[in-house]
Design an enzyme around this catalytic site. Structure first.
Site, PDB file in Angstrom:
ATOM      1  CE  LYS A 216      30.174 -39.120  22.003  1.00  0.00           C
ATOM      2  NZ  LYS A 216      31.535 -38.170  21.975  1.00  0.00           N
TER       3      LYS A 216
ATOM      4  CB  SER B 110      31.869 -37.351  25.900  1.00  0.00           C
ATOM      5  OG  SER B 110      32.201 -36.949  24.347  1.00  0.00           O
TER       6      SER B 110
ATOM      7  CB  SER C   2      35.401 -37.174  23.735  1.00  0.00           C
ATOM      8  OG  SER C   2      34.779 -36.321  24.514  1.00  0.00           O
TER       9      SER C   2
END
Lengths: 104, 482
Positions: free
Chosen positions: B80, B155, B179
């Site tokens: 990420k 996310s 997330s």
């Protein structure tokens, strides 16, 4: 426990904008005031039935101890890492990659 | 298309060891897949093809010399874009970090490098990991590979989509309030939020230090255990990290569940859940009972307040944490400013998106004046109350079973802010208490997947992986999986 309904007019958006250091347009001020009022009402209503015991316990975390100066044998090393004023700019010691490149 | 990408991580490990194909071939296969899928999916924000090929060649050389670094040597992955990788852009889905290149590796990246893993690139996310759909990124939205009109969740939507689209066998994400687990559920894969402090956060651009963890997204629980083995453990650069008690989580998979007490959270079932989620819960409950687990209904009376506590805490911490993004030290800087104050205020106004501004403003609201006690203070108290209820329940149960989200992936553009994400409380529970939780997908032909969640006491990942491993085949009801 008290449940409060927040209205957009309850939100001092100018102050929040200053605290957050974010300048806001008039449209943003209006829209964020509404959002914050909605969220504040939602959050405070759900938090209203917290037990007195847990609220007391949480409050005790607010009691800060007095700072006490102590001797430190690495004060010189720590201070060496602080930024310094050089003519018209602030010089910050290089930390990452210091071994390869030396001080900035 | 190179069919190698559809093989499992376990098959890759075996094939690389048997020298059936090389890490270079495997890495090139994933890079080709990324090139093919990215124009529509947008799960990656940056790629490091040359570096990946070089790392793969080095891995092949080690294998030729009989000295692989680990069982994962030569396996590609992605991370990420809020996890630092030396020499690569680190933008956190925000304009305010435009042009910033990380000068160092996060500890999890160093550890995967030491295991020989090959980084393919960085994945998309909601701006500063604030969001539940990967629609708030300055890099544009990531589409769900299972239905491009739907969100990936967030996310860590880019990380989840990359695994679901076979662009990487596993990815790293971060989980502050769900997330990793919610996008894993929406994309039909496995997502783990480890125990708080189990994985070092050095190099993670977090936004809420009391809640942030780095997490793992993979296709199976056993593969997730492999990645956890390679990344777990104390780190002198993260004072909150702790040594993990088990040395080989993969080896502990296979424990019998007979006699295990598994609690089904009463308040998490019922109204508001989709038919598929209720069905998934039923299948999981029946399967575990048939395997000899003792299923018992438990109550968490303040579960409904979990999201409110999460929102108050995370916004307050974000207000403080994100103050360092001021246009002076990192990335974007507003032009033609007359004073330092104007530089701060305009850089942040032009650099942050709406969701980040909303949370930073709310965080300042929750911490200022009488709200300090009425909102933040009560959130602290309620968090303690929820943790006390969870501790009591976990003293009587080995694990808890609950849905990951109330439904499957929703249509893009529907939920636009955290104001409308109140059903995310199912994921915030583990986050508030720092407990490990793993989301498992429930697949049925012709339907979008949903997720169910296993949660346990701190450092009980071995139990989570064992139970998840037993449930995986029961929860995959697709004909193609038979």
């Amino acid at each position: 426990m008290e449940k409060k309904i927040y209205k957009p007019t309850d939100i001092d958006i100018e102050r929040l904008s200053a605290l957050a250091r974010i300048s806001l347009s008039d449209t943003e001020k209006e829209s964020f005031s509404c959002d914050i009022a909605t969220m504040a009402t939602y959050v405070s209503s759900l938090l209203s039935d917290v037990s007195a015991e847990h609220e007391r316990e949480a409050r005790s975390l607010d009691e800060l101890r007095e700072d006490t100066p102590v001797e430190c044998d690495c004060a010189r090393d720590i201070l060496a890492l602080s930024p310094s004023l050089k003519e018209d700019h602030v010089a910050v010691p290089l930390v990452v990659g210091k071994d390869k490149e030396g001080d900035a | 298309m190179n069919e190698l990408i559809f093989r499992s991580l376990d098959e890759h490990k075996r094939a690389l060891t048997a020298r059936e194909y090389s890490s270079e071939e495997l890495t090139r296969a994933y890079l080709e897949r990324i090139e093919e899928k990215e124009p529509s999916i947008n799960s990656f924000v940056s790629l490091c093809q040359d570096r990946a090929i070089d790392a793969a060649k080095e891995s092949d050389e080690r294998r030729r010399n009989g000295a692989p670094l680990s069982a994962l040597d030569g396996i590609p992955y992605a991370a990420k874009d809020n996890i630092a990788v030396a020499g690569l852009p680190l933008r956190c889905g925000s304009r305010i970090l435009e042009g910033y290149i990380s000068p160092f590796d996060a500890t999890v990246i160093s550890r995967l490098k030491s295991s020989g893993c090959v980084l393919l690139g960085k994945t998309n996310l909601d701006e500063f990991a604030m969001g539940t759909d990967t629609e708030t990124s300055a890099n544009g939205r990531t589409k769900n590979p299972l239905d491009e009109n739907r969100v990936t969740g967030g996310s860590s939507g880019g990380s989840a989509a990359a695994v679901a689209a076979y662009e990487a066998p596993f990815t790293l994400g971060s989980d502050t309030g769900g997330s990793v687990r919610q996008p894993a559920a929406f994309c039909g894969i496995v997502g783990l939020r480890p125990t708080y402090s189990a994985l070092s956060r050095y190099g993670l651009v977090g936004f809420s230090p009391s809640l942030d963890t780095i997490g793992i997204l993979s296709r199976s629980a056993s593969e997730c255990a492999d990645i956890m083995n390679a990344t777990v453990g104390a780190d002198s650069r993260d004072a909150t990290s702790r040594p993990f008690p088990a040395s080989d989580l993969r080896a502990l998979i296979g424990k019998d569940v007979r006699g295990m007490r598994i609690g089904v959270v009463r308040e998490a079932i019922g109204e508001g859940l989709s038919e598929e989620v209720l069905e998934a819960m039923q299948v999981a409950t029946d399967t575990l009972r048939s395997l000899g687990a003792k299923m018992t209904e438990i109550s968490l009376p303040h579960l409904h307040a979990a999201y409110a506590v999460y929102y108050a805490f995370s916004s307050a911490e974000a207000a403080s944490n994100l103050s360092r993004f001021d246009g002076v030290r990192y990335g974007y800087r507003a032009e033609s400013c007359g004073s330092i104050e104007e530089l701060y205020e305009r850089s942040r106004a032009e650099g942050f998106g709406d969701e980040v501004k909303r949370r930073v403003l709310f965080g300042n609201f929750a911490l200022s004046g009488e709200n300090r006690e009425k909102i933040y203070g009560r959130a602290v108290a309620m968090r303690k109350q929820i943790i006390a209820e969870l501790s009591s329940v976990l003293s009587r149960c080995d694990l808890l079973l609950l849905p990951t989200a109330s439904t499957h992936a929703y249509r893009a553009g529907v939920k636009k802010s955290a104001l409308y994400c109140k059903d995310d409380l199912l994921c915030t529970l583990a986050a508030l208490a720092g407990l490990p939780a793993l989301s498992l997908p429930y697949h049925r032909d012709g339907k979008l997947p949903v997720g169910i969640q296993l949660m346990g006491p701190a450092f009980s990942e071995d139990r989570l992986f064992s139970v998840a491993h037993l449930l995986e085949s029961a929860l995959d009801r697709r004909e193609s999986a038979k």
